[in-house]
Write an enzyme that holds these catalytic residues in place. Structure first.
Site, PDB file in Angstrom:
ATOM      1  N   LYS A 185      -5.651  33.717 -48.989  1.00 23.47           N
ATOM      2  CA  LYS A 185      -4.719  33.991 -47.895  1.00 23.47           C
ATOM      3  C   LYS A 185      -3.277  34.132 -48.397  1.00 23.47           C
ATOM      4  O   LYS A 185      -2.525  34.984 -47.959  1.00 23.47           O
ATOM      5  CB  LYS A 185      -4.791  32.843 -46.892  1.00 23.47           C
ATOM      6  CG  LYS A 185      -3.909  33.025 -45.677  1.00 23.47           C
ATOM      7  CD  LYS A 185      -4.101  31.875 -44.724  1.00 23.47           C
ATOM      8  CE  LYS A 185      -3.268  32.015 -43.473  1.00 23.47           C
ATOM      9  NZ  LYS A 185      -3.401  30.859 -42.590  1.00 23.47           N
ATOM     10  N   GLN A 186      -2.887  33.249 -49.312  1.00 18.89           N
ATOM     11  CA  GLN A 186      -1.479  33.196 -49.704  1.00 18.89           C
ATOM     12  C   GLN A 186      -1.361  32.609 -51.098  1.00 18.89           C
ATOM     13  O   GLN A 186      -2.339  32.071 -51.632  1.00 18.89           O
ATOM     14  CB  GLN A 186      -0.696  32.341 -48.711  1.00 18.89           C
ATOM     15  CG  GLN A 186      -1.115  30.883 -48.674  1.00 18.89           C
ATOM     16  CD  GLN A 186      -0.697  30.208 -47.383  1.00 18.89           C
ATOM     17  OE1 GLN A 186      -1.420  30.235 -46.395  1.00 18.89           O
ATOM     18  NE2 GLN A 186       0.469  29.578 -47.378  1.00 18.89           N
ATOM     19  N   TRP A 211       4.642  21.776 -44.195  1.00 22.55           N
ATOM     20  CA  TRP A 211       5.182  21.749 -45.568  1.00 22.55           C
ATOM     21  C   TRP A 211       6.223  22.842 -45.744  1.00 22.55           C
ATOM     22  O   TRP A 211       7.010  22.816 -46.684  1.00 22.55           O
ATOM     23  CB  TRP A 211       4.055  21.888 -46.598  1.00 22.55           C
ATOM     24  CG  TRP A 211       3.427  23.260 -46.705  1.00 22.55           C
ATOM     25  CD1 TRP A 211       2.974  24.039 -45.686  1.00 22.55           C
ATOM     26  CD2 TRP A 211       3.197  24.017 -47.904  1.00 22.55           C
ATOM     27  NE1 TRP A 211       2.451  25.218 -46.161  1.00 22.55           N
ATOM     28  CE2 TRP A 211       2.574  25.241 -47.526  1.00 22.55           C
ATOM     29  CE3 TRP A 211       3.429  23.789 -49.253  1.00 22.55           C
ATOM     30  CZ2 TRP A 211       2.201  26.217 -48.453  1.00 22.55           C
ATOM     31  CZ3 TRP A 211       3.052  24.766 -50.176  1.00 22.55           C
ATOM     32  CH2 TRP A 211       2.450  25.957 -49.777  1.00 22.55           C
ATOM     33  N   ASP A 212       6.230  23.824 -44.835  1.00 22.57           N
ATOM     34  CA  ASP A 212       7.205  24.909 -44.868  1.00 22.57           C
ATOM     35  C   ASP A 212       8.616  24.367 -45.091  1.00 22.57           C
ATOM     36  O   ASP A 212       9.420  24.960 -45.800  1.00 22.57           O
ATOM     37  CB  ASP A 212       7.217  25.666 -43.517  1.00 22.57           C
ATOM     38  CG  ASP A 212       5.868  26.242 -43.131  1.00 22.57           C
ATOM     39  OD1 ASP A 212       4.847  25.607 -43.443  1.00 22.57           O
ATOM     40  OD2 ASP A 212       5.835  27.309 -42.494  1.00 22.57           O
ATOM     41  N   GLU A 252      -5.578  28.849 -47.285  1.00 24.71           N
ATOM     42  CA  GLU A 252      -6.361  28.191 -46.228  1.00 24.71           C
ATOM     43  C   GLU A 252      -7.701  28.873 -45.943  1.00 24.71           C
ATOM     44  O   GLU A 252      -8.441  28.421 -45.077  1.00 24.71           O
ATOM     45  CB  GLU A 252      -5.521  28.129 -44.938  1.00 24.71           C
ATOM     46  CG  GLU A 252      -4.317  27.200 -45.091  1.00 24.71           C
ATOM     47  CD  GLU A 252      -3.386  27.207 -43.895  1.00 24.71           C
ATOM     48  OE1 GLU A 252      -3.290  28.251 -43.219  1.00 24.71           O
ATOM     49  OE2 GLU A 252      -2.726  26.178 -43.650  1.00 24.71           O
TER      50      GLU A 252
HETATM   51  O1  IFM Z   1       2.287  26.075 -43.339  1.00 21.05           O
HETATM   52  C1  IFM Z   1       1.820  27.362 -43.091  1.00 21.05           C
HETATM   53  C2  IFM Z   1       0.533  27.542 -43.852  1.00 21.05           C
HETATM   54  O2  IFM Z   1       0.749  27.455 -45.228  1.00 21.05           O
HETATM   55  C3  IFM Z   1      -0.066  28.892 -43.525  1.00 21.05           C
HETATM   56  N1  IFM Z   1      -0.284  28.996 -42.104  1.00 21.05           N
HETATM   57  C4  IFM Z   1       0.947  28.879 -41.340  1.00 21.05           C
HETATM   58  C5  IFM Z   1       1.625  27.548 -41.612  1.00 21.05           C
HETATM   59  C6  IFM Z   1       2.952  27.456 -40.850  1.00 21.05           C
HETATM   60  O3  IFM Z   1       3.847  28.405 -41.307  1.00 21.05           O
END
Ligand code: IFM
Length: 767
Positions: free
Chosen positions: A586-587, A329-330, A473
């Site tokens: 995580k994010q 999705w990046d 995640e």
């Molecule tokens: O797509 C990301 C995910 O959101 C977090 N782990 C790494 C992936 C690739 O950058």
């Protein structure tokens, strides 16, 4: 004074990790292939990699990953019989630089051996004009007369993470060029590399040794005299659709040699000049930010897919095989906006890739979990759209066991991310051709997937999205993740808007599509789902719960959590991961949603959620910082936004990122963060937001910046925007076709072609 167009160092650290990181920082690429910033004499142990875009291979049960080509840039010298190499010889002096203006890498190293020195200077680029071509100028100078042996050609010792991907390797000579050809292990796809050398000072003999196809030139050097030769190499694969990859590769290098180095370079430079004319962003008053942002943009430009390739950009770009060279999705959520605003022909390729892989997404929907309808895009997507993500995607460094992760089967937001990008393209360009060539089909199939995934809660009269992973995640298999539900709702909205648009403007195409995918009966369901899809709402403090019962998780701090780690690379999620029972995420997740759907939430809600989630966010993904930075600009925390902007923008130029998650090596570049840096500058500090109707600019410049200048394209027309502390200027290109509305700090203004619009509103006036 720092040259803001160059990245350079005069240090060489002879350590594996430093060589790996420098290989990323100094990489060059041209969308077709990437070439890591390693030295001419290096080999697979130093992670020399020429990674080819869009061609993948699998060996046995190992992970499928992109193919690295044999290294046509290889050169090694001996000086009076002694091997010269930065790894084993005395390095007296070294300097290297990467020119961001034209993606040219240069290194100069003075080696000492047997009481003599040899200065090696090499310059290389991957042609922006002819994507299959690489060009190198190599010079050597000895301080005393010496016997120098040059071995230059194609090194077939290839760095692979899960290889050996090339089999039936043949090392030949053909029409004066060296040729290596092979087929990929899994699909038998042909790959060829040709190389030709142009040396006026000595006669080359052919040698095949140690899996290298070489020209050998021996020269008795005169003290102080410089000997220069040129190398041209070309990589072709079956994906290029040429009659013969071998012939195409040989022809390409011979033509390049005939054209000569200067001509190849000037053609290459001309392409780069165009790229920067569209895409540069200028920050006046902050050199550090300027260089970091420019480097980030550079990283995106070097990996933009070749026109007509329908390739996309992997999460670690073309810096190697990390993350299986897969597209996440990046691309849609972090890189695509940059291309959409500055280089739409590349945005088109990124979307064509999703059209090309729609069948893979359909296969995944059918086979994943209990089986679904429509298109469930791969979490880690390669050439065919099947999912490269495994069910055990991370290893635990403490036990050595593989951890069950649900990235593949539960990170369902990926389909909506694709649909949203597809629609954004149409909204901001006004060009519906992509919808007609498959984009509408993608959107409807994504909506169909969500409808089959959604669960109707009868007692609440609403659709819910259960058992998913959101962007965070560390918390798997959660219900009603606010981000995912909102993305799902937006997908239904987009699907319904697509239907309305096609019915009105392209009724015949609409009828054909509806019957092709047999979706007529489901269309009213999408309308109902748009209305009845549940999206978690803010509580009385204004905070949106990330998912059902998130608020019941254990409260802790990141410091406390990390203090419990047994291994520095330990993964905090999956199964028994330390973050799983806690509120540590995580994010950016809710904050990512607020950033993506900024129109739907007021400032106060953004502030409340940002303040709640920020201390609980580990920023364990490079995707996180830019979302926090952008949302911070919306409610006025500009200092924080700046810190996180710098973190995002400097990620690859500084190269201090972590390189292991669990047992998985992930040392490569971060194009999503690079896209995040551009977005934070333009959308965050610039306050730009384009809609189908107009371009809105609400600037909130960082105090240190005198101005921010960027180019943007809207509905096919070009603009140069300069935002100062108290003035915004918009220059509409004279070649524009129409006038568009720009709403600057609340004032609606028209931009006729060729007109300069200046409005007395900038960061200060808004403060
Ligand atoms: O797509 C990301 C995910 O959101 C977090 N782990 C790494 C992936 C690739 O950058």
């Amino acid at each position: 004074m720092t040259n803001l167009w160059k990245v350079s160092t005069d240090t060489f650290v002879n350590e594996k990790e430093s060589i790996m990181r420098m290989g990323n920082v100094y990489q060059i690429a041209n969308g077709y292939m990437g070439y890591r910033g390693t030295f001419d004499e290096f080999g697979p142990d130093e992670l020399v990699g020429i990674t080819i875009a869009g061609i993948f291979d699998r060996v046995g049960d190992s992970w499928r990953e992109p193919v690295n080509a044999p290294n046509g840039g290889y050169t090694r010298l001996t000086l009076d019989g002694s091997e010269i190499s930065a790894l084993t010889s005395t390095v007296k002096k070294h300097a290297q630089n990467l020119n961001l203006e034209n993606a040219v890498f240069n290194r100069e190293t003075i080696y000492e051996a047997n009481g003599k020195t040899v200065t090696v200077n090499s310059t290389r680029f991957l042609s922006a004009d002819k994507p299959n071509l690489g060009v190198i100028k190599f010079s050597l100078t000895t301080d005393k007369a010496a016997k120098v042996k040059i071995s230059t050609g194609i090194d077939c010792n290839i760095w692979d993470l899960n290889g050996k991907h090339l089999v039936n390797l043949k090392l030949e000579q053909n029409e004066g060029a060296l040729l290596v050809h092979a087929v990929t292990n899994e699909l038998g796809k042909k790959v060829a590399v040709a190389e030709v050398v142009d040396a006026s000072f000595g006669k080359a003999t052919h040698e095949v040794k140690d899996n290298r196809n070489l020209h050998v030139i021996e020269v008795d050097t005169e003290a102080g005299k410089t000997y220069t030769f040129y190398k041209y190499f070309a990589v072709f694969t079956e994906n290029d659709h040429v009659a013969s990859v071998n012939e195409a590769a040989v022809k390409a290098v011979i033509e390049a040699k005939n054209a000569g180095y200067e001509k190849c370079l000037s053609n290459h430079n001309a392409e780069w000049a165009k790229k920067w004319a569209y895409c540069d962003v200028k920050i006046d008053g902050d050199d550090e930010a300027q260089q970091a942002l420019r480097y980030s943009i550079f990283q995106l430009l070097i990996v933009a897919p070749v026109n007509g390739s329908a390739n996309s950009i992997p999460a670690r770009a073309l810096s190697g095989q990390v993350y299986k060279g897969a597209i996440f999705w990046d691309t849609e959520m972090f890189m695509f906006p940059f291309f959409l605003y500055t280089y739409p022909e590349k945005a088109v390729e990124l979307m064509r890739y999703r059209i090309k892989t729609l069948d893979g997404a359909r296969r995944k929907a059918k086979t994943e979990s209990i089986g679904f309808e429509g298109a469930f895009y791969a979490w880690e997507s390669q050439d065919d759209g099947d999912d490269a993500c495994t069910y055990f995607n991370i290893g635990d460094p403490n036990t050595g066991r593989d951890l069950r992760t649900h990235f593949r089967d539960k990170q369902v937001h990926i389909s909506g991310d694709v649909a949203i990008a597809m629609w954004e393209y149409f909204k901001l360009t006004g060009d519906d051709s992509l919808l007609l060539e498959g984009g509408a089909e993608v959107i409807l199939e994504c909506a169909r997937f969500y409808f089959s995934y959604a669960y109707f809660q009868k007692n609440k009269n609403r659709y819910e999205i259960l058992d998913v992973i959101g962007p965070d995640e560390y918390h798997e298999r959660v219900n009603n993740n606010a981000f995912t539900n909102m993305v799902t709702k937006a997908t239904f909205e987009i699907a319904n808007a697509t239907v309305a648009y096609l019915k009105e403007k392209h009724p015949a195409a609409f009828t054909t599509l509806v019957s092709k995918i047999n979706i007529e009966k489901e269309l009213p369901l999408f309308v109902e789902a748009e209305k009845l899809l549940y999206v978690p709402q803010p509580n009385k403090e204004g905070v949106i719960e990330q998912f059902d019962a998130y608020f019941k998780l254990r409260e802790t701090t990141i410091k406390e959590l990390k203090a419990q780690m047994i291994h520095p690379n330990e993964y905090l999620g999956a199964g028994q991961g330390l973050a799983v029972p806690t509120k540590i995420i995580k994010q950016a997740d809710v904050v990512m949603m607020l950033n993506m759907f900024k129109d739907r939430y007021p400032k106060e809600i953004k502030k409340a959620n940002w303040e709640y989630y920020e201390p609980r966010t580990e920023h364990g993904s490079s995707l996180s910082a830019c979302a926090y930075a952008m949302v911070a600009t919306e409610f006025g925390n500009i200092d924080f936004a700046y810190d996180y902007f710098m973190r995002t923008a400097k990620i690859d130029i500084e190269a201090k990122y972590k390189v292991y998650v669990g047992t998985i090596f992930m040392g490569g570049s971060h194009p999503a963060a690079n896209g995040g840096a551009w977005m934070t500058a333009v959308f965050g500090f610039g306050g730009v937001q384009s809609t189908a109707k107009n371009v809105v600019i609400n600037p909130r410049l960082y105090k240190k910046w005198n101005s921010l200048q960027f180019n943007m394209i809207y509905k096919g027309d070009r603009f140069k925007v300069t935002i100062g502390q108290d003035k915004v200027e918009v220059i509409a290109d004279a070649a524009n076709k129409a006038s568009h509305t720009f709403v600057i700090s609340g004032q609606s203004l028209d931009t006729a072609p060729g007109k300069t619009l200046s409005h007395a509103a900038g960061a200060k006036s808004l403060a």
